[in-house]
Motif scaffolding. Sequence first.
Motif: not given
Length: 288
Positions: A96-97, A233-234, A238-240, A271-274
Amino acid sequence: MNVENGVHDAHYFVPAPSRWPVVGAIALFFLGLGAAFSLNKMSFGNWSLLLGFAILLWMLLGWFGDVVKESEAGHYGQQVDYSFRWGMSWFIFSEVMFFAAFFGALFYTRLISVPELGFFSDTQKLLWPAFSSSWPLATGPKTSDYQIMGAMGLPAINTAILLTSGATLTWAHWALIGNKREQLSWGLGITVLLGALFLSLQVYEYQHAWRELNLTLASGAYGATFYMLTGFHGLHVLVGTLILAVMWLRVQRGHFTPLHHFGFEAAAWYWHFVDVVWLLLFILVYWL
């Protein structure tokens, strides 16, 4: 000792000494060495980077594999689960930071630096007669012919895809709690496919922006912030997607129970954070 809320156990599991931190340090050494050599155009740089990434991948597979084996063997009690939850919570807070700094750069550019440049009208007209203190803007004579990326079209489709993926992941989570393994597998599999579809459309969007809109990293502050925010973000998508794919494979092997599935929950949190970050990106970068 035990406590009334059931969080702590009589014995806290302490794993055996592990070689993986040393392996990770070696991987970082080769990655740093390769980056330095590559910047100086030395031939060994690319090989060092490749070796570093290979060692890092080996470390990730081995270390997480050990954790999975320990979890499936029943070594982790409630106190370990509690520690995992705190660790994942702080990790997401650090993310988030991370994005807050990038959004801060966007706000500073749009709301402070660009308007302030408009106040210096005499100097601005002398140095750059065509300058306009509005967003988006170009910052050089060769970048004034780019076009902005609108919110409709691919960005709106990708927004719908990510929102749908959040719903399918929630469906999978409820199926896991209800011990409905087939629904769990379908929901998680669809989520992975939606993540891959999002990434594919973003690659197509970048090609369209670069070739047809002339929107590049050199396209002033707008181009720099656009690719910085959407690119990172992309990377997180990818990581998620990879994490959720691993969760799907674990589901096929019979892992997770309605009462013991923090690995799945951690992936869902991420995933929800993304998803939330993308909604902010869609509104602040594409729409406004």
